[in-house]
Design a protein around this motif. Sequence first.
Motif, PDB file in Angstrom:
ATOM      1  N   VAL C  83     -34.619   1.163 -28.412  1.00  0.00           N
ATOM      2  CA  VAL C  83     -35.426   0.117 -27.768  1.00  0.00           C
ATOM      3  C   VAL C  83     -36.908   0.446 -27.923  1.00  0.00           C
ATOM      4  CG1 VAL C  83     -36.036  -0.944 -25.571  1.00  0.00           C
ATOM      5  CG2 VAL C  83     -33.645  -0.539 -26.120  1.00  0.00           C
ATOM      6  N   ILE C  84     -37.277   1.665 -27.514  1.00  0.00           N
ATOM      7  CA  ILE C  84     -38.677   2.078 -27.608  1.00  0.00           C
ATOM      8  C   ILE C  84     -39.109   2.154 -29.074  1.00  0.00           C
ATOM      9  CG2 ILE C  84     -40.222   4.053 -27.254  1.00  0.00           C
ATOM     10  CD1 ILE C  84     -39.829   2.662 -24.696  1.00  0.00           C
ATOM     11  N   GLY C  85     -38.257   2.728 -29.888  1.00  0.00           N
ATOM     12  CA  GLY C  85     -38.598   2.879 -31.305  1.00  0.00           C
ATOM     13  C   GLY C  85     -38.898   1.535 -31.945  1.00  0.00           C
ATOM     14  N   LEU C  86     -37.982   0.576 -31.751  1.00  0.00           N
ATOM     15  CA  LEU C  86     -38.160  -0.735 -32.364  1.00  0.00           C
ATOM     16  C   LEU C  86     -39.392  -1.455 -31.836  1.00  0.00           C
ATOM     17  CD1 LEU C  86     -34.739  -2.578 -32.687  1.00  0.00           C
ATOM     18  CD2 LEU C  86     -36.460  -2.236 -34.454  1.00  0.00           C
ATOM     19  N   SER C  87     -39.557  -1.452 -30.512  1.00  0.00           N
ATOM     20  CA  SER C  87     -40.698  -2.221 -30.003  1.00  0.00           C
ATOM     21  C   SER C  87     -42.023  -1.549 -30.350  1.00  0.00           C
ATOM     22  CB  SER C  87     -40.572  -2.513 -28.507  1.00  0.00           C
ATOM     23  OG  SER C  87     -39.887  -1.513 -27.839  1.00  0.00           O
ATOM     24  N   MET C 216     -40.801  -6.315 -27.351  1.00  0.00           N
ATOM     25  CA  MET C 216     -39.583  -5.976 -26.626  1.00  0.00           C
ATOM     26  C   MET C 216     -38.712  -7.208 -26.439  1.00  0.00           C
ATOM     27  SD  MET C 216     -40.740  -3.037 -23.938  1.00  0.00           S
ATOM     28  CE  MET C 216     -42.340  -3.605 -23.506  1.00  0.00           C
ATOM     29  N   GLU C 217     -39.363  -8.317 -26.088  1.00  0.00           N
ATOM     30  CA  GLU C 217     -38.608  -9.544 -25.884  1.00  0.00           C
ATOM     31  C   GLU C 217     -37.923  -9.979 -27.179  1.00  0.00           C
ATOM     32  OE1 GLU C 217     -40.510 -13.282 -24.368  1.00  0.00           O
ATOM     33  OE2 GLU C 217     -40.554 -12.039 -22.560  1.00  0.00           O
ATOM     34  N   PHE C 218     -38.662  -9.927 -28.266  1.00  0.00           N
ATOM     35  CA  PHE C 218     -38.122 -10.362 -29.558  1.00  0.00           C
ATOM     36  C   PHE C 218     -36.983  -9.457 -30.010  1.00  0.00           C
ATOM     37  CE2 PHE C 218     -41.647 -13.105 -31.686  1.00  0.00           C
ATOM     38  CZ  PHE C 218     -41.585 -13.966 -30.618  1.00  0.00           C
ATOM     39  N   THR C 219     -37.203  -8.135 -29.965  1.00  0.00           N
ATOM     40  CA  THR C 219     -36.163  -7.246 -30.492  1.00  0.00           C
ATOM     41  C   THR C 219     -34.914  -7.321 -29.619  1.00  0.00           C
ATOM     42  OG1 THR C 219     -37.232  -5.407 -29.332  1.00  0.00           O
ATOM     43  CG2 THR C 219     -37.672  -5.607 -31.679  1.00  0.00           C
ATOM     44  N   ILE C 220     -35.120  -7.333 -28.305  1.00  0.00           N
ATOM     45  CA  ILE C 220     -33.946  -7.392 -27.432  1.00  0.00           C
ATOM     46  C   ILE C 220     -33.225  -8.720 -27.628  1.00  0.00           C
ATOM     47  CG2 ILE C 220     -33.188  -7.427 -25.013  1.00  0.00           C
ATOM     48  CD1 ILE C 220     -35.473  -5.420 -24.451  1.00  0.00           C
ATOM     49  N   GLY C 221     -33.993  -9.800 -27.810  1.00  0.00           N
ATOM     50  CA  GLY C 221     -33.399 -11.110 -28.062  1.00  0.00           C
ATOM     51  C   GLY C 221     -32.560 -11.119 -29.333  1.00  0.00           C
ATOM     52  N   LEU C 222     -33.109 -10.532 -30.387  1.00  0.00           N
ATOM     53  CA  LEU C 222     -32.375 -10.476 -31.658  1.00  0.00           C
ATOM     54  C   LEU C 222     -31.059  -9.729 -31.512  1.00  0.00           C
ATOM     55  CD1 LEU C 222     -34.819  -9.683 -34.590  1.00  0.00           C
ATOM     56  CD2 LEU C 222     -33.692 -11.814 -33.999  1.00  0.00           C
ATOM     57  N   MET C 223     -31.151  -8.589 -30.856  1.00  0.00           N
ATOM     58  CA  MET C 223     -29.959  -7.757 -30.681  1.00  0.00           C
ATOM     59  C   MET C 223     -28.933  -8.496 -29.817  1.00  0.00           C
ATOM     60  SD  MET C 223     -30.622  -5.001 -32.256  1.00  0.00           S
ATOM     61  CE  MET C 223     -32.123  -4.636 -33.135  1.00  0.00           C
ATOM     62  N   LYS C 229     -27.688  -5.761 -36.919  1.00  0.00           N
ATOM     63  CA  LYS C 229     -26.697  -4.728 -36.611  1.00  0.00           C
ATOM     64  C   LYS C 229     -27.443  -3.453 -36.310  1.00  0.00           C
ATOM     65  CE  LYS C 229     -22.966  -6.654 -39.318  1.00  0.00           C
ATOM     66  NZ  LYS C 229     -23.636  -7.491 -40.364  1.00  0.00           N
ATOM     67  N   PHE C 230     -27.065  -2.837 -35.219  1.00  0.00           N
ATOM     68  CA  PHE C 230     -27.839  -1.671 -34.830  1.00  0.00           C
ATOM     69  C   PHE C 230     -27.026  -0.795 -33.907  1.00  0.00           C
ATOM     70  CE2 PHE C 230     -32.071   0.211 -34.058  1.00  0.00           C
ATOM     71  CZ  PHE C 230     -32.545   0.122 -35.351  1.00  0.00           C
ATOM     72  N   ASP C 231     -27.668   0.284 -33.501  1.00  0.00           N
ATOM     73  CA  ASP C 231     -27.086   1.215 -32.554  1.00  0.00           C
ATOM     74  C   ASP C 231     -26.475   0.461 -31.356  1.00  0.00           C
ATOM     75  OD1 ASP C 231     -26.533   3.163 -30.803  1.00  0.00           O
ATOM     76  OD2 ASP C 231     -28.485   4.140 -30.880  1.00  0.00           O
ATOM     77  N   SER C 232     -25.237   0.743 -31.044  1.00  0.00           N
ATOM     78  CA  SER C 232     -24.567  -0.028 -29.994  1.00  0.00           C
ATOM     79  C   SER C 232     -25.143   0.236 -28.611  1.00  0.00           C
ATOM     80  CB  SER C 232     -23.077   0.294 -29.988  1.00  0.00           C
ATOM     81  OG  SER C 232     -22.909   1.642 -29.601  1.00  0.00           O
ATOM     82  N   THR C 233     -25.978   1.257 -28.452  1.00  0.00           N
ATOM     83  CA  THR C 233     -26.553   1.481 -27.130  1.00  0.00           C
ATOM     84  C   THR C 233     -27.912   0.793 -26.975  1.00  0.00           C
ATOM     85  OG1 THR C 233     -27.534   3.562 -27.849  1.00  0.00           O
ATOM     86  CG2 THR C 233     -25.391   3.679 -26.740  1.00  0.00           C
ATOM     87  N   HIS C 234     -28.376   0.072 -28.012  1.00  0.00           N
ATOM     88  CA  HIS C 234     -29.597  -0.718 -27.821  1.00  0.00           C
ATOM     89  C   HIS C 234     -29.311  -1.705 -26.690  1.00  0.00           C
ATOM     90  CE1 HIS C 234     -32.700  -3.713 -28.371  1.00  0.00           C
ATOM     91  NE2 HIS C 234     -33.378  -2.813 -29.064  1.00  0.00           N
ATOM     92  N   TRP C 235     -30.274  -1.827 -25.766  1.00  0.00           N
ATOM     93  CA  TRP C 235     -30.003  -2.604 -24.552  1.00  0.00           C
ATOM     94  C   TRP C 235     -29.642  -4.045 -24.833  1.00  0.00           C
ATOM     95  CZ3 TRP C 235     -34.907  -0.598 -21.581  1.00  0.00           C
ATOM     96  CH2 TRP C 235     -34.802   0.798 -21.460  1.00  0.00           C
TER      97      TRP C 235
END
Lengths: 328, 329, 291
Positions: C83-87, C216-223, C229-235
């Motif tokens: 989460v932190i890494g992506l944002s 954060m909003e965008f990445t979390i929204g995408l996930m 496809k990403f780490d399953s623990t991404h929020w």
Amino acid sequence: MKFILNRLIYLLFVLFIAISGIFFLINKMPGDPAYGLAVSISQQRNMDINKALEIAHQMMGIDTGEPLFIRYVKFLNQFIRGNIGYSTYYQTTVNEIVAKSLPWTLLVVFISILISFIIGVYLGAFSAQKRGRAVDISISFVSSIIQAIPPFVLAVLILFVGAIKLRIIPLGGAYPVDMEPSLSMDFIISVIKHAIGPIVAISIPQIAVWTLAMRGNTPQIMEEDYIRFAMIRGVKDSTIARKYIRNNAILPLVASLAIAFGYMLGGNTLVESIFNYPGIGFYFGKAIALRDYGLLTGLFSLIVVGVIIATFLAEIIYSLIDPRVKVK
Amino acid sequence: MMKALLKVENLSAHYIVKEGTIKAANNINLEIAENSVTAVVGESASGKSTLIEAITMSLPPNGRISSGKVFYKDNDILKSDYEHLRKIRWTEIAYVPQAAQQSLNPTMKVIDHFVDTVKSHNIKWSNHEIRERASELLKLVRLEPGTVLDSFPNQLSGGMKQRVLIALALLFDPKILILDEPTSALDVITQAHIVKLLKEIKKNRDITIIFITHDIAIAAELADYIVVIYGGHVIEKADTIKIFKEPKHPYTKGLINSIMSILSKDDEPKGIKGDPPSLLNPPPGCKFHPRCQFASEICKKEVPDLIKLDDSSKVACFLYKSAGGDVDE
Amino acid sequence: MSELRINLTKGISLFKYNKKAFIGFIIILFYVLMAIFGRYIVPLSLESNFSERYLAPSLKHPFGTDYFGIDIFAQIVNGARTVIGLSMTSSFFAVLIGTILGILRGYLTGKIGQLVDAIISIFLVIPSFPALLIMAAIFADSNLNMVQISLIVALWLWAPLAKQVSAQVMSIKSKEFIEASKMLNMPLYYIVFKDIFPLVAPYILVNFAMQLKGAMEFTIGLMFLGLAKFDSTHWGIMLNYALYQAGALYTPRAFHYPFFIILNIILLIYGGIIFAQGLEETFNPKLRGHE
């Protein structure tokens, strides 16, 4: 007048770039845009995939032998005629999908903006008047927290509380499937019931935005000479707050209002998807999930057109409000 | 002397700014006679506006009244509560501040400014009566009510706006009309219009006018009395004829000589040398002493009192002796 | 000359007593530390244990357990990294693109300047979230890495910053010391990096903080939409599982599952918002004057 014409030409240019951008982005992609449709045809009719591809191409009006540029010109030609594409999944024109989904989106967006603007302006003006006091601090705090909630998370929460816990709002749709659209009271009430979820989910973050914007530009207004002169004239505080401070603080927000309206046409994708509310955003979400590129291109173009009209309106409103803009 | 309608006693006001305290009005004593016209004259930043703002209790948020009393009809206005103050504002004392260009609400028509003012003072006029009254006043200030009343402020010229403000000020026939620089920021022709207008108002109405100006020629034309302000102090007060014929204070002499020489064009202009004092770090003693050719030791140490002379004019200068014990503090 | 340079140092000292910036910074720092060290302190075991399905929060499982009986707290802590890494990378790229194009637009005149201006305007007008969704849909099946996803997100975040930076540059480029550098025939990179960059630096810092919310909003929204496809623990992915896969919304005793995910998302974004607000108040004296 020249200013308006210039902006219009400029915005049409932006529209052209945006539509071209999406066309090339999708068509340059590895893979055939008709593949999705072909798979469903081949499954339905138990047909060879290559034959299905051929039918799919025919249905979508794609001639694979044609160079990309010719297809692009055809696409533009159709677009200018108002034919914005063909949905492979729904097997109908995008225009038809727009015709049945746009009214729902407009209904929700219009009511949401109206509600949130009125409440936001009131709260913001109130907060600015009580600047520094407990009420003001709590309003700002709550607004910041609300802004921290992503809209789709809020939508999930509302769906959870409203539809599952309290069972006061339906789980999806714009009206019950067993009901015929009519102007009867029952129908109207059920339409409102179905729209409440999306409206609340869109309105809450918007209220926070307008509240903070209104609160932010009020102090500036309070330093204006006409406020002081009204006080010197012995005008009542309540009148000053209403007619002198609030009405002037709203002005710059009116232009933003038009822009917000434009962006909301497409910005509701997640909210409409979560509530299964059959508006533009819902079909956009479907198009993404199903990789229905025809529908995607058409709806995205429509959203861009909406934003551009809104931006244009906002610029006109702004130039009417603030004569200095025209000079620029 | 006629009865004093407004009496200012030992009034002091200051502003708090980042760099310190600006003492813009110091120990001011003034009496304004009923139905007189008084001009408050001084250079810019001499504290003229502060004096008026203190009297009307309309100082900006960083301004404070540190001491003094302002009697209007024998009541101390500075002690009245906000609601009482709000009620006498405009009905009894109308004050038109400087910056006429931005003093009207851009989102309201001119007529609505009249309506709001009437309604706020709980006067039972119907909308029609307000319109009648406003039209009458606009005609008085030579504006066409038909078009102006339904105009928005940005549709009016600077001179028109200033006239609207004056019309608005006369709405309730106030006892006192206070104007801050009514002619500044206007072209010469419009200035002449406003002066003519004020003259008519003075002639035709029972009204006491106080106006601020840095233009001594306008003061000469309109005023019965002239009050000269320098460095936040009243340094001279006399009737207009006397002050022009025989200015007392060295500063007033300089001021009047400078315009006389422009008018007569004889020898070189006798402007006052040096700069006006800083109100942030004012010089000790008489504020004028650094620029005064008659300054002596006492001027550098003590602030001269405003004293009454034999010809009933008042001056704050050590060159003059009081006329028999009648000392104004 | 270096009014803003002074502002920068003043800002850092003011940081000490601007409560908003401080609290926001602490929240972000907390999650950054969680992202870096969290997984060494709270190890994650993804082994399913159906006997412990949907356990309520307890000392052993501070946030309870999920559908598979896996500790939610451990998932949140481990997910912080992505989460932190992506944002952070998205914000970084957005600020990088925005700053470069903003300075170019502000500094360059003529045809190239107009071209840059047109690019900025187009990206300003195009609604960013739908555009991001389209790009994500197109690339959804191609297993993008973190940098690639960040770039796609950043592409739809940079434009407002570029506009602000260009306005800022335009207002300072006419100042004397830049005229002086020009007259001395200093090379362009010298003017940009020595004269202009330090002056726009505070804006860039404020904007980096502001971009965090969007990123954060965008990445979390995408996930959440399952478009990357990403780490399953991404929020975002956790929330998707919680709501759609595990149907936690319809299971009353599973309420804590989405609740703690949402709580952490909101807290992190809130940290970003007040950090940005605090910085802005510190650097923008006009705003501070009203407080």
